[in-house]
Design a protein around this motif. Structure first.
Motif, PDB file in Angstrom:
ATOM      1  N   ALA A   1       0.833  -1.207   0.000  1.00 27.89           N
ATOM      2  CA  ALA A   1       0.000   0.000   0.000  1.00 27.89           C
ATOM      3  C   ALA A   1       0.867   1.256   0.000  1.00 27.89           C
ATOM      4  O   ALA A   1       0.591   2.226  -0.735  1.00 27.89           O
ATOM      5  N   GLN A   2       1.916   1.245   0.798  1.00 29.12           N
ATOM      6  CA  GLN A   2       2.812   2.405   0.857  1.00 29.12           C
ATOM      7  C   GLN A   2       3.484   2.640  -0.487  1.00 29.12           C
ATOM      8  O   GLN A   2       3.614   3.785  -0.947  1.00 29.12           O
TER       9      GLN A   2
ATOM     10  N   LEU B   1      -8.729  -1.341   6.438  1.00 28.09           N
ATOM     11  CA  LEU B   1      -8.087  -2.325   5.568  1.00 28.09           C
ATOM     12  C   LEU B   1      -7.550  -3.504   6.385  1.00 28.09           C
ATOM     13  O   LEU B   1      -7.700  -4.663   5.991  1.00 28.09           O
ATOM     14  N   ALA B   2      -6.933  -3.221   7.513  1.00 27.47           N
ATOM     15  CA  ALA B   2      -6.400  -4.281   8.366  1.00 27.47           C
ATOM     16  C   ALA B   2      -7.503  -5.213   8.850  1.00 27.47           C
ATOM     17  O   ALA B   2      -7.263  -6.405   9.093  1.00 27.47           O
ATOM     18  N   THR B   3      -8.715  -4.692   8.975  1.00 29.78           N
ATOM     19  CA  THR B   3      -9.843  -5.504   9.418  1.00 29.78           C
ATOM     20  C   THR B   3     -10.462  -6.290   8.267  1.00 29.78           C
ATOM     21  O   THR B   3     -10.885  -7.434   8.439  1.00 29.78           O
ATOM     22  N   ARG B   4     -10.490  -5.699   7.071  1.00 29.51           N
ATOM     23  CA  ARG B   4     -11.176  -6.314   5.943  1.00 29.51           C
ATOM     24  C   ARG B   4     -10.362  -7.393   5.239  1.00 29.51           C
ATOM     25  O   ARG B   4     -10.932  -8.368   4.737  1.00 29.51           O
TER      26      ARG B   4
ATOM     27  N   ILE C   1      -7.524  -2.921  -1.507  1.00 30.08           N
ATOM     28  CA  ILE C   1      -6.618  -1.810  -1.193  1.00 30.08           C
ATOM     29  C   ILE C   1      -6.778  -0.685  -2.207  1.00 30.08           C
ATOM     30  O   ILE C   1      -6.918   0.491  -1.844  1.00 30.08           O
ATOM     31  N   LEU C   2      -6.782  -1.016  -3.476  1.00 29.74           N
ATOM     32  CA  LEU C   2      -6.929  -0.004  -4.519  1.00 29.74           C
ATOM     33  C   LEU C   2      -8.302   0.654  -4.469  1.00 29.74           C
ATOM     34  O   LEU C   2      -8.432   1.876  -4.628  1.00 29.74           O
ATOM     35  N   ALA C   3      -9.336  -0.155  -4.217  1.00 29.15           N
ATOM     36  CA  ALA C   3     -10.703   0.374  -4.176  1.00 29.15           C
ATOM     37  C   ALA C   3     -10.914   1.325  -3.005  1.00 29.15           C
ATOM     38  O   ALA C   3     -11.808   2.180  -3.055  1.00 29.15           O
TER      39      ALA C   3
ATOM     40  N   GLU D   1      -9.268   1.177  -8.244  1.00 27.59           N
ATOM     41  CA  GLU D   1      -9.278  -0.239  -8.583  1.00 27.59           C
ATOM     42  C   GLU D   1      -8.976  -0.526 -10.056  1.00 27.59           C
ATOM     43  O   GLU D   1      -8.640  -1.661 -10.423  1.00 27.59           O
ATOM     44  N   ASN D   2      -9.058   0.502 -10.917  1.00 23.66           N
ATOM     45  CA  ASN D   2      -8.774   0.314 -12.344  1.00 23.66           C
ATOM     46  C   ASN D   2      -7.436   0.921 -12.760  1.00 23.66           C
ATOM     47  O   ASN D   2      -7.153   1.049 -13.957  1.00 23.66           O
ATOM     48  N   ASP D   3      -6.610   1.286 -11.796  1.00 27.16           N
ATOM     49  CA  ASP D   3      -5.352   1.962 -12.090  1.00 27.16           C
ATOM     50  C   ASP D   3      -4.302   1.062 -12.741  1.00 27.16           C
ATOM     51  O   ASP D   3      -3.511   1.514 -13.556  1.00 27.16           O
ATOM     52  N   LEU D   4      -4.283  -0.207 -12.343  1.00 28.23           N
ATOM     53  CA  LEU D   4      -3.215  -1.103 -12.788  1.00 28.23           C
ATOM     54  C   LEU D   4      -3.633  -1.920 -14.002  1.00 28.23           C
ATOM     55  O   LEU D   4      -4.774  -2.371 -14.098  1.00 28.23           O
ATOM     56  N   THR D   5      -2.697  -2.126 -14.897  1.00 30.27           N
ATOM     57  CA  THR D   5      -2.924  -3.055 -15.997  1.00 30.27           C
ATOM     58  C   THR D   5      -2.889  -4.480 -15.425  1.00 30.27           C
ATOM     59  O   THR D   5      -2.372  -4.700 -14.309  1.00 30.27           O
ATOM     60  N   PRO D   6      -3.414  -5.466 -16.153  1.00 28.05           N
ATOM     61  CA  PRO D   6      -3.335  -6.846 -15.658  1.00 28.05           C
ATOM     62  C   PRO D   6      -1.907  -7.268 -15.315  1.00 28.05           C
ATOM     63  O   PRO D   6      -1.681  -7.949 -14.317  1.00 28.05           O
TER      64      PRO D   6
END
Length: 228
Positions: free
Chosen positions: A30-31, A41-44, A57-59, A64-69
Protein backbone atom coordinates in the motif's frame (compact mmCIF):
# COMPACT_ATOMS: atom_id res chain seq x y z
CA UNK A 1 -28.96 -35.43 14.59
CA UNK A 2 -25.75 -34.64 12.67
CA UNK A 3 -22.73 -36.88 13.22
CA UNK A 4 -19.24 -35.44 12.74
CA UNK A 5 -16.51 -37.61 11.26
CA UNK A 6 -13.76 -35.12 10.32
CA UNK A 7 -12.26 -31.71 11.04
CA UNK A 8 -11.29 -28.94 8.62
CA UNK A 9 -8.97 -26.09 9.59
CA UNK A 10 -8.28 -22.66 8.23
CA UNK A 11 -4.61 -21.75 8.61
CA UNK A 12 -4.19 -18.04 9.30
CA UNK A 13 -5.66 -17.14 12.66
CA UNK A 14 -6.58 -20.73 13.51
CA UNK A 15 -3.33 -22.71 13.33
CA UNK A 16 -0.88 -19.81 13.36
CA UNK A 17 -1.10 -16.05 13.60
CA UNK A 18 0.44 -15.66 10.17
CA UNK A 19 -2.07 -13.07 8.97
CA UNK A 20 0.05 -10.51 10.78
CA UNK A 21 2.73 -11.20 8.16
CA UNK A 22 0.32 -10.78 5.28
CA UNK A 23 -0.83 -7.49 6.77
CA UNK A 24 2.75 -6.27 7.10
CA UNK A 25 3.37 -7.25 3.48
CA UNK A 26 0.20 -5.55 2.28
CA UNK A 27 1.03 -2.46 4.28
CA UNK A 28 4.34 -2.27 2.42
CA UNK A 29 2.53 -2.70 -0.91
CA UNK A 30 0.00 0.00 0.00
CA UNK A 31 2.81 2.40 0.86
CA UNK A 32 4.52 1.68 -2.46
CA UNK A 33 1.24 2.42 -4.25
CA UNK A 34 0.74 5.62 -2.20
CA UNK A 35 -2.47 4.23 -0.70
CA UNK A 36 -3.07 5.17 2.96
CA UNK A 37 -2.98 2.13 5.25
CA UNK A 38 -6.03 2.20 7.52
CA UNK A 39 -7.54 0.18 10.36
CA UNK A 40 -10.43 -0.60 8.03
CA UNK A 41 -8.09 -2.32 5.57
CA UNK A 42 -6.40 -4.28 8.37
CA UNK A 43 -9.84 -5.50 9.42
CA UNK A 44 -11.18 -6.31 5.94
CA UNK A 45 -8.25 -8.14 4.34
CA UNK A 46 -7.95 -11.24 6.60
CA UNK A 47 -9.47 -14.23 4.80
CA UNK A 48 -9.25 -12.69 1.34
CA UNK A 49 -7.27 -14.05 -1.58
CA UNK A 50 -4.22 -12.15 -2.75
CA UNK A 51 -6.07 -10.72 -5.77
CA UNK A 52 -9.08 -9.68 -3.70
CA UNK A 53 -6.77 -8.07 -1.14
CA UNK A 54 -5.04 -5.91 -3.73
CA UNK A 55 -8.37 -4.96 -5.31
CA UNK A 56 -9.69 -3.94 -1.88
CA UNK A 57 -6.62 -1.81 -1.19
CA UNK A 58 -6.93 0.00 -4.52
CA UNK A 59 -10.70 0.37 -4.18
CA UNK A 60 -10.26 2.07 -0.79
CA UNK A 61 -9.10 5.16 -2.69
CA UNK A 62 -11.13 4.63 -5.86
CA UNK A 63 -8.18 3.33 -7.88
CA UNK A 64 -9.28 -0.24 -8.58
CA UNK A 65 -8.77 0.31 -12.34
CA UNK A 66 -5.35 1.96 -12.09
CA UNK A 67 -3.22 -1.10 -12.79
CA UNK A 68 -2.92 -3.05 -16.00
CA UNK A 69 -3.33 -6.85 -15.66
CA UNK A 70 0.45 -7.22 -15.86
CA UNK A 71 1.03 -4.57 -13.20
CA UNK A 72 -1.63 -6.12 -10.99
CA UNK A 73 0.00 -9.55 -11.26
CA UNK A 74 3.42 -8.09 -10.57
CA UNK A 75 2.14 -6.42 -7.40
CA UNK A 76 0.45 -9.56 -6.05
CA UNK A 77 3.65 -11.50 -6.80
CA UNK A 78 5.59 -8.80 -4.93
CA UNK A 79 3.35 -9.21 -1.87
CA UNK A 80 3.85 -12.96 -2.02
CA UNK A 81 7.63 -12.53 -2.13
CA UNK A 82 7.48 -10.24 0.91
CA UNK A 83 5.27 -12.72 2.74
CA UNK A 84 7.49 -15.69 1.94
CA UNK A 85 10.36 -13.92 3.69
CA UNK A 86 8.28 -13.97 6.87
CA UNK A 87 7.26 -17.60 6.30
CA UNK A 88 10.92 -18.62 6.07
CA UNK A 89 11.39 -17.42 9.65
CA UNK A 90 8.40 -19.32 11.09
CA UNK A 91 8.90 -22.15 13.60
CA UNK A 92 6.63 -24.40 15.68
CA UNK A 93 6.66 -21.57 18.22
CA UNK A 94 4.32 -19.70 15.86
CA UNK A 95 1.50 -22.16 16.52
CA UNK A 96 -1.38 -20.48 18.32
CA UNK A 97 -2.14 -21.41 21.97
CA UNK A 98 -4.01 -24.68 22.37
CA UNK A 99 -3.49 -25.82 18.78
CA UNK A 100 -0.78 -28.40 19.47
CA UNK A 101 -2.76 -30.09 22.25
CA UNK A 102 -5.97 -30.14 20.21
CA UNK A 103 -4.32 -31.61 17.11
CA UNK A 104 -2.68 -34.26 19.28
CA UNK A 105 -6.06 -35.06 20.78
CA UNK A 106 -7.59 -35.47 17.31
CA UNK A 107 -4.74 -37.73 16.21
CA UNK A 108 -5.05 -39.90 19.29
CA UNK A 109 -8.79 -40.21 18.66
CA UNK A 110 -8.09 -41.07 14.98
CA UNK A 111 -10.18 -38.25 13.53
CA UNK A 112 -9.11 -37.24 10.00
CA UNK A 113 -8.16 -33.60 9.43
CA UNK A 114 -7.54 -31.42 6.38
CA UNK A 115 -6.29 -27.88 5.82
CA UNK A 116 -8.72 -25.54 4.06
CA UNK A 117 -6.56 -22.51 3.36
CA UNK A 118 -6.76 -20.09 0.44
CA UNK A 119 -3.01 -19.52 0.71
CA UNK A 120 -0.74 -20.91 -1.97
CA UNK A 121 1.98 -20.91 0.72
CA UNK A 122 0.00 -23.21 3.01
CA UNK A 123 2.18 -26.31 2.56
CA UNK A 124 5.36 -24.31 3.20
CA UNK A 125 3.86 -22.76 6.33
CA UNK A 126 2.72 -26.12 7.65
CA UNK A 127 6.23 -27.46 7.12
CA UNK A 128 7.77 -24.52 9.00
CA UNK A 129 5.25 -25.08 11.82
CA UNK A 130 6.31 -28.74 12.07
CA UNK A 131 2.83 -30.02 11.25
CA UNK A 132 3.39 -31.85 7.96
CA UNK A 133 2.71 -35.22 9.59
CA UNK A 134 -0.63 -33.94 10.90
CA UNK A 135 -1.79 -32.13 7.77
CA UNK A 136 -0.96 -34.56 5.00
CA UNK A 137 -4.16 -33.39 3.29
CA UNK A 138 -3.92 -29.76 2.16
CA UNK A 139 -6.17 -28.20 -0.46
CA UNK A 140 -4.05 -26.92 -3.39
CA UNK A 141 -5.29 -23.33 -3.35
CA UNK A 142 -4.07 -22.58 -6.86
CA UNK A 143 -6.53 -25.16 -8.21
CA UNK A 144 -9.61 -23.43 -6.79
CA UNK A 145 -12.01 -21.67 -9.15
CA UNK A 146 -12.97 -19.13 -6.47
CA UNK A 147 -11.54 -18.08 -3.12
CA UNK A 148 -13.36 -17.45 0.16
CA UNK A 149 -16.19 -16.51 0.73
CA UNK A 150 -16.98 -19.01 -2.05
CA UNK A 151 -17.30 -22.56 -0.65
CA UNK A 152 -14.75 -24.13 -3.00
CA UNK A 153 -11.90 -24.63 -0.51
CA UNK A 154 -14.14 -26.36 2.03
CA UNK A 155 -15.80 -28.54 -0.58
CA UNK A 156 -12.33 -29.59 -1.70
CA UNK A 157 -11.13 -30.18 1.88
CA UNK A 158 -14.10 -32.41 2.72
CA UNK A 159 -13.49 -34.30 -0.52
CA UNK A 160 -9.89 -34.95 0.53
CA UNK A 161 -11.31 -36.75 3.59
CA UNK A 162 -13.93 -38.56 1.46
CA UNK A 163 -16.63 -37.00 3.61
CA UNK A 164 -19.68 -34.87 3.01
CA UNK A 165 -19.09 -31.28 4.22
CA UNK A 166 -22.04 -31.73 6.61
CA UNK A 167 -20.03 -34.47 8.35
CA UNK A 168 -17.16 -32.06 9.07
CA UNK A 169 -16.52 -29.35 11.65
CA UNK A 170 -14.76 -26.32 10.17
CA UNK A 171 -12.76 -23.86 12.28
CA UNK A 172 -12.61 -20.27 11.01
CA UNK A 173 -11.67 -16.89 12.44
CA UNK A 174 -12.86 -14.45 9.75
CA UNK A 175 -16.17 -13.39 8.22
CA UNK A 176 -15.19 -14.54 4.73
CA UNK A 177 -13.96 -17.88 6.09
CA UNK A 178 -17.14 -18.48 8.05
CA UNK A 179 -19.20 -17.67 4.96
CA UNK A 180 -17.16 -20.13 2.88
CA UNK A 181 -17.40 -22.98 5.37
CA UNK A 182 -21.11 -22.46 5.99
CA UNK A 183 -21.87 -22.18 2.26
CA UNK A 184 -20.12 -25.53 1.77
CA UNK A 185 -22.42 -27.10 4.34
CA UNK A 186 -19.88 -27.58 7.15
CA UNK A 187 -20.71 -27.31 10.83
CA UNK A 188 -18.77 -24.12 11.46
CA UNK A 189 -17.17 -23.01 14.71
CA UNK A 190 -15.97 -19.42 14.79
CA UNK A 191 -12.78 -18.62 16.68
CA UNK A 192 -12.75 -14.94 17.49
CA UNK A 193 -13.22 -12.64 20.45
CA UNK A 194 -15.97 -10.94 18.43
CA UNK A 195 -19.13 -12.66 17.13
CA UNK A 196 -19.05 -14.12 13.61
CA UNK A 197 -22.09 -15.12 11.59
CA UNK A 198 -23.35 -17.58 10.54
CA UNK A 199 -21.78 -20.20 12.82
CA UNK A 200 -22.97 -23.16 14.85
CA UNK A 201 -20.90 -22.01 17.83
CA UNK A 202 -18.23 -19.51 18.88
CA UNK A 203 -15.01 -19.91 20.83
CA UNK A 204 -13.09 -16.88 22.16
CA UNK A 205 -9.72 -18.16 20.98
CA UNK A 206 -7.71 -21.24 20.06
CA UNK A 207 -6.79 -21.72 23.72
CA UNK A 208 -10.36 -23.03 24.21
CA UNK A 209 -10.01 -25.83 21.64
CA UNK A 210 -10.56 -29.39 22.84
CA UNK A 211 -12.76 -32.33 21.90
CA UNK A 212 -14.72 -31.87 25.12
CA UNK A 213 -15.38 -28.24 24.24
CA UNK A 214 -16.43 -29.08 20.68
CA UNK A 215 -18.87 -31.69 21.98
CA UNK A 216 -20.26 -29.22 24.49
CA UNK A 217 -20.79 -26.25 22.18
CA UNK A 218 -22.35 -28.34 19.42
CA UNK A 219 -24.65 -30.45 21.60
CA UNK A 220 -27.34 -31.63 21.38
CA UNK A 221 -27.92 -31.19 17.63
CA UNK A 222 -24.44 -32.39 16.65
CA UNK A 223 -22.45 -35.37 17.96
CA UNK A 224 -18.94 -36.61 17.26
CA UNK A 225 -18.62 -40.06 15.76
CA UNK A 226 -17.17 -42.67 18.06
CA UNK A 227 -13.74 -43.67 16.75
CA UNK A 228 -12.39 -47.21 17.05
Amino acid sequence: MTTIHGFLFDLHGVIADSWQYHLKSWQTVAQELAVPWTAALATRLPGMSRADSLTTILASVGRENDLTPAQFQAMTDHENDLYRQYVAAMTPANRLPGVTAFLTELQQADYPVALASASTNAAAEIERLGLTAVFDKIVPAASLAASKPAPDVYLAAADLLHLAPSACVAFEDTVTGVQAATAAGCITIGINANPLEPVAAMLPGTHALSLATVRRVLAPQVVLAERP
